[in-house]
Design a protein around this motif. Sequence first.
Motif, PDB file in Angstrom:
ATOM      1  N   GLY A 183       0.788  -1.217   0.000  1.00  5.79           N
ATOM      2  CA  GLY A 183       0.000   0.000   0.000  1.00  5.79           C
ATOM      3  C   GLY A 183       0.823   1.271   0.000  1.00  5.79           C
ATOM      4  O   GLY A 183       2.053   1.255   0.005  1.00  5.79           O
ATOM      5  N   ALA A 196      -5.468  -0.118  10.444  1.00  6.00           N
ATOM      6  CA  ALA A 196      -5.999   0.506   9.227  1.00  6.00           C
ATOM      7  C   ALA A 196      -7.413   1.013   9.471  1.00  6.00           C
ATOM      8  O   ALA A 196      -8.205   0.382  10.183  1.00  6.00           O
ATOM      9  N   ARG A 205     -11.237  -0.459   3.973  1.00  6.54           N
ATOM     10  CA  ARG A 205      -9.910   0.037   4.339  1.00  6.54           C
ATOM     11  C   ARG A 205      -8.964  -0.388   3.226  1.00  6.54           C
ATOM     12  O   ARG A 205      -8.372  -1.460   3.272  1.00  6.54           O
ATOM     13  N   LEU A 207      -5.739   0.357   1.458  1.00  6.05           N
ATOM     14  CA  LEU A 207      -4.474   1.090   1.437  1.00  6.05           C
ATOM     15  C   LEU A 207      -3.799   1.042   0.084  1.00  6.05           C
ATOM     16  O   LEU A 207      -2.816   1.750  -0.140  1.00  6.05           O
ATOM     17  N   ASP A 213      -7.549   6.668   2.829  1.00  5.75           N
ATOM     18  CA  ASP A 213      -7.444   5.540   3.752  1.00  5.75           C
ATOM     19  C   ASP A 213      -6.015   5.383   4.250  1.00  5.75           C
ATOM     20  O   ASP A 213      -5.778   5.146   5.442  1.00  5.75           O
ATOM     21  N   ALA A 214      -5.063   5.500   3.341  1.00  4.56           N
ATOM     22  CA  ALA A 214      -3.657   5.324   3.707  1.00  4.56           C
ATOM     23  C   ALA A 214      -3.179   6.423   4.654  1.00  4.56           C
ATOM     24  O   ALA A 214      -2.492   6.155   5.643  1.00  4.56           O
ATOM     25  N   SER A 217      -4.835   5.984   8.071  1.00  4.60           N
ATOM     26  CA  SER A 217      -4.297   4.812   8.755  1.00  4.60           C
ATOM     27  C   SER A 217      -2.905   5.088   9.305  1.00  4.60           C
ATOM     28  O   SER A 217      -2.554   4.650  10.413  1.00  4.60           O
TER      29      SER A 217
END
Length: 402
Positions: A183, A196, A205, A207, A213-214, A217
């Motif tokens: 990711g 995450a 989630r 990534l 999302d990344a 997280s």
Amino acid sequence: MKCTCLTVSLALMTSAIAAQEAVPNERFASCMKTLRSAATSKGVPAASFDRLTNGLTPDLSVLEFLDYQPEFQTPIWDYLASLVDDERVADGLEMRAKWADALAVASARYQVDPATIIAVWGVESNYGRNFGKRPLLTSLGTLSCFGRRQAYFSGEFLSTLKILDAGDIAPENLVGSWAGAFGHTQFMPSTFLRLAVDGDGDGKRDLMGSVPDALASTANFLHQGGWREGQPWGYEVVLPAGFDASVSGRRDKRPLSYWTGRGLRRADGQPIAASDAAAGLLLPAGPKGPAFLVFRNFDVIYGYNAAESYALAIAHLADRIKGGKPFATPWPTDDAGLSRLERRELQTLLAARGYPIGEIDGMIGAKSREAIKAEQQRLRMAADGRPGQKLLTSLRSDPPGK
């Protein structure tokens, strides 16, 4: 009908090769049966295990990487020269502006500054450009069955199965590094399951496919690690002459009054705050190189990849994205490292001399190192395959065919 000796030899050789190839495959198949039982006991349905591992075969090439980590084997001036260069800083500023809304949400929710989040993204995947290309199940399945640390990689393999079974990421999209990190910000599968989060509100989630999302997280990772909002990771300091370096060490934290009492001062000229905050003295290249007082936030970054050089790269890139300057104290070497722009220039010069470099990408792989060694020998330099300023300068002034 008679068989010649050559025919018999070829037949025996073919049989031996086939037997050698069969051994890893048989061992892998047996290992998968064991992992199937472990997976079902951990909540992965047997049908999901069978579906996700159908046709899976080992990739023994990943075993070659088990004992190589650039964070520990590359001189730190080389390591940082390519990770924190003007190009990555400029890209970081661009990404900070492009993803300002997602960063603002993540920063407010997890109390981590945007520059640090962006810096992790920049170092881990060059802002999403370098994910790695190895299928995670293949790599982690192989490492679960061969080589050392099988217990660790088995856990990551089972975590990967859980991710895929939950549907957060499609199996065909889940590729990453040889060790299983994947990711935009290179989470390990077990880390994904713990930390995450859904940053864009789509219920997944992801990534791999979602920058929000990344980023969220990553902010959550740092927050859960104990990040202290509004506090620095540390700063560069200048040591007094004759300083006793035996008191250094990231873990050996002491009050700032201790360090000021020993004559340390900030490299940027600002005063060291008179407080009881505890800091450790980091000397990544010994007392003759750059020195840093590091606080709790540095330890949090360290937790991302358990290497001081890595944590320093993240911290320094974050500072540069905020407008900070390069380190004031030079590294203790007469042959400094190359930025990625300079590495591409070096590869171009080597290719012009007829070396089969391949893609000019600034990544110093096996072909580039062999070419570097050959040129170092020609120039009567130490033939260690290392790309440095001395070699680049020599090739600039020595065009092909001269």
